[in-house]
Write an enzyme that holds these catalytic residues in place. Structure first.
Site, PDB file in Angstrom:
ATOM      1  N   LYS A  43     -14.058  17.247  -2.275  1.00  0.00           N
ATOM      2  CA  LYS A  43     -13.540  18.836  -2.402  1.00  0.00           C
ATOM      3  C   LYS A  43     -14.164  19.760  -1.739  1.00  0.00           C
ATOM      4  O   LYS A  43     -15.201  20.148  -1.780  1.00  0.00           O
ATOM      5  CB  LYS A  43     -13.500  19.166  -4.160  1.00  0.00           C
ATOM      6  CG  LYS A  43     -12.825  20.393  -4.295  1.00  0.00           C
ATOM      7  CD  LYS A  43     -12.751  20.806  -5.723  1.00  0.00           C
ATOM      8  CE  LYS A  43     -12.069  22.152  -5.865  1.00  0.00           C
ATOM      9  NZ  LYS A  43     -11.807  22.227  -7.362  1.00  0.00           N
TER      10      LYS A  43
ATOM     11  N   VAL B 119     -13.363  16.715 -10.305  1.00  0.00           N
ATOM     12  CA  VAL B 119     -12.921  15.629  -9.596  1.00  0.00           C
ATOM     13  C   VAL B 119     -13.288  14.090 -10.373  1.00  0.00           C
ATOM     14  O   VAL B 119     -12.763  13.089 -10.079  1.00  0.00           O
ATOM     15  CB  VAL B 119     -13.668  15.611  -8.361  1.00  0.00           C
ATOM     16  CG1 VAL B 119     -13.177  16.821  -7.550  1.00  0.00           C
ATOM     17  CG2 VAL B 119     -15.153  15.897  -8.331  1.00  0.00           C
ATOM     18  N   GLU B 120     -14.221  14.326 -11.172  1.00  0.00           N
ATOM     19  CA  GLU B 120     -14.787  12.885 -11.976  1.00  0.00           C
ATOM     20  C   GLU B 120     -13.458  12.425 -12.825  1.00  0.00           C
ATOM     21  O   GLU B 120     -13.182  11.314 -12.744  1.00  0.00           O
ATOM     22  CB  GLU B 120     -15.684  13.318 -12.800  1.00  0.00           C
ATOM     23  CG  GLU B 120     -16.979  13.520 -12.137  1.00  0.00           C
ATOM     24  CD  GLU B 120     -17.208  15.010 -11.772  1.00  0.00           C
ATOM     25  OE1 GLU B 120     -18.282  15.394 -11.299  1.00  0.00           O
ATOM     26  OE2 GLU B 120     -16.491  15.921 -11.922  1.00  0.00           O
TER      27      GLU B 120
ATOM     28  N   TYR C  30       0.670  -1.123   0.027  1.00  0.00           N
ATOM     29  CA  TYR C  30       0.101   0.002   0.137  1.00  0.00           C
ATOM     30  C   TYR C  30       0.780   1.145   0.059  1.00  0.00           C
ATOM     31  O   TYR C  30       0.408   2.339  -0.303  1.00  0.00           O
ATOM     32  CB  TYR C  30      -0.910  -0.204   1.329  1.00  0.00           C
ATOM     33  CG  TYR C  30      -2.076  -1.218   1.063  1.00  0.00           C
ATOM     34  CD1 TYR C  30      -2.942  -1.045   0.298  1.00  0.00           C
ATOM     35  CD2 TYR C  30      -1.922  -2.305   1.808  1.00  0.00           C
ATOM     36  CE1 TYR C  30      -3.897  -1.939  -0.093  1.00  0.00           C
ATOM     37  CE2 TYR C  30      -2.869  -3.255   1.781  1.00  0.00           C
ATOM     38  CZ  TYR C  30      -3.778  -3.062   0.906  1.00  0.00           C
ATOM     39  OH  TYR C  30      -4.801  -4.072   0.663  1.00  0.00           O
TER      40      TYR C  30
END
Length: 82
Positions: A63, A37-38, A18
């Protein structure tokens, strides 16, 4: 940015890494000129599926302060098959 949650990520040695995932995603977010953001979420999902051979992932991005009167706005996407 919100948080990232993904299915188990396996590296070539067969163990979960990770730390490497976090580094790659952070670098992608810094280098990407995504205004939406998409678009950023889609790019992160693509990175996870291609770089780490993840079969399924869920990416959620928030956001803060984007809309007056709202705590935050965001998007959550799932790609692949769990």
């Amino acid at each position: 940015m919100g948080y990232l949650r993904c299915s188990k990520v396996r590296c070539a040695a067969g163990h979960t890494d990770y730390k490497d995932v976090a580094k790659q995603v952070s670098a992608y977010v810094i280098d990407t000129k995504a205004n939406l953001v998409e678009r950023l979420a889609e790019g992160i999902a693509t990175l996870l599926r291609e770089q780490f051979e993840v079969a399924w992932c869920k990416v959620r991005i928030n956001k803060r302060g984007a809309v007056t009167g709202a705590r935050d706005v965001g998007v959550e996407i799932e790609r692949g098959q769990p």
